[in-house]
Design an enzyme around this catalytic site. Structure first.
Site: not given
Ligand code: NAD
Ligand code: TYD
Length: 336
Positions: A12-13, A34, A86, A126-128, A151, A154-155, A277
């Protein structure tokens, strides 16, 4: 030319980052490594695949031989490490792959980057990692790490490792910690796309617990702009928080989506809470604003509509996902 290894660029990102950068800049050469897990999708990169400054390699960041080969062949000088498992819920069902990719994989990237003397290594975090907030307060870069899910732990391990490589070896490592992202190409397991697609398909909207958990939402392009600023100007050894000061309760988001799509609120179904949670996340991004001049540009009101419209217009993209392997995950996770 800046030769950059972007890992996880089909997610995604990462895919939004590559599409954005290749559109903005012609002095970046991007190698996207990837593994194409369930979350990786090359369709996200359609607008970039023919770009002469883009090269895709399918593989695992934990494969040391492959990573070495890539650094050597492409003279990699910058790394942006998005690659990760992720999703919190999946880390609760099975955590091993989270530590393999997010910790061991990051270690292999760091060791290889050290060997090849990269100019900047950006660890996307991540802020998590900070854990959970009560009603008051914000996460700053000085908040102690207190991750609660497999998760997040690990981050946090990867962040600490990256910073230790700076401390011990003087490596030019920078860590960014961003809040919850939303936007195009987000895999439907996450809250916002899940609720959009279930609403469109008149399926129940599963809300964990009381629905009052708070997340701090940022549009993915604002995150990507911050990442690039940090890549170019961030100081080695530093952590930068990224957030758009947009706290929302889960139930508020779900109701907003239903309203925009003109769907009834009786689709909402409260379900058993996620174990462990986290209650509230909220980010203080004063540092990146003051030191690097970053500002979020997208308002939540506009960008959430833009995001919902994107899912409305890209049915082919998400139909292929929800009719595939995802169906099994969904049934096991939600049991309805
Ligand atoms: P995502 O799950 O959409 O994408 C992860 C990508 O990594 C996928 O394309 C997957 O194929 C690839 N991948 C997984 N394991 C791999 C490996 N061993 N080798 C190579 N590629 C691999 O995740 P995202 O939401 O795009 O998040 C990207 C990064 O940003 C992550 O590090 C996540 O921790 C961080 N992040 C995400 C959010 C969010 O809201 N989604 C917020 C803050 C930080
Ligand atoms: P999520 O998108 O999984 O992100 P994160 O847990 O990494 O913040 O979830 C965002 C919020 O939404 C979190 O408080 C959990 C809640 N949630 C639900 O209530 N129902 C769902 O089916 C999912 C996936 C998340």
């Amino acid at each position: 030319m800046k030769n950059i290894l972007v890992t996880g660029g089909a997610g995604f990102i990462g895919s939004n980052y590559i599409n954005y950068i290749l559109n903005e800049r012609d002095d970046y050469f991007i190698v996207n490594l990837d593994k194409l897990t369930y979350a990786g999708n090359l369709e996200n990169l359609k607008s970039s695949q023919a770009n002469k400054n883009y090269h895709f390699i399918k593989g695992d960041i934990a494969n040391s031989d492959l990573v070495n080969f890539i650094f050597e062949k492409f003279n990699i000088k910058y790394v942006v490490n998005f690659a990760a498992e992720s999703h919190v819920d999946r880390s609760i069902s099975g955590s091993e792959i989270f530590y393999r990719t997010n910790v061991i994989g990051t270690n292999i990237l760091l060791e290889t980057a050290r060997k090849f003397e990269v100019e900047k290594f950006l660890q996307i975090s991540t802020d998590e990692v900070y854990g959970s907030l009560g009603k008051e307060g914000l996460f700053s870069e000085n908040t102690p790490l207190s991750p609660n899910s497999p998760y997040a732990s690990s981050k946090a391990a990867a962040d600490m490792m990256a910073l230790a490589f700076h401390h011990t070896f003087g490596m030019p490592v920078v860590v960014t910690r961003c809040s919850n992202n939303y936007g195009p190409f987000q895999f439907p397991e996450k809250l916002i796309p899940l609720m959009i697609l279930n609403s469109l398909n008149n399926k129940k909207l599963p809300i964990y617990g009381d629905g009052l958990n708070v997340r701090d939402w940022i549009y993915v392009i604002d995150h990507n702009k911050a990442i690039n600023l940090v890549l170019e100007k961030g100081n080695a050894g530093e952590v930068y928080n990224i957030g758009a000061s947009n706290e929302m309760k889960n139930i508020e988001i779900v109701k907003l989506i239903l309203k925009y799509l003109n769907k009834p609120e009786n689709l909402i179904q409260y379900v058993k809470d996620r174990p462990g949670h986290d209650r509230r996340y909220a980010i203080d991004s004063t540092k990146i604003k003051n030191e690097l001049g970053w500002m979020p540009e997208f308002s939540f009101e506009k960008a959430i509509e833009k995001t919902i419209d994107w899912y409305l217009q890209n049915k082919n993209w998400w139909e292929r996902i929800i009719n595939g392997e995802y169906q099994k995950y969904y049934e096991t996770q939600y049991k309805f």
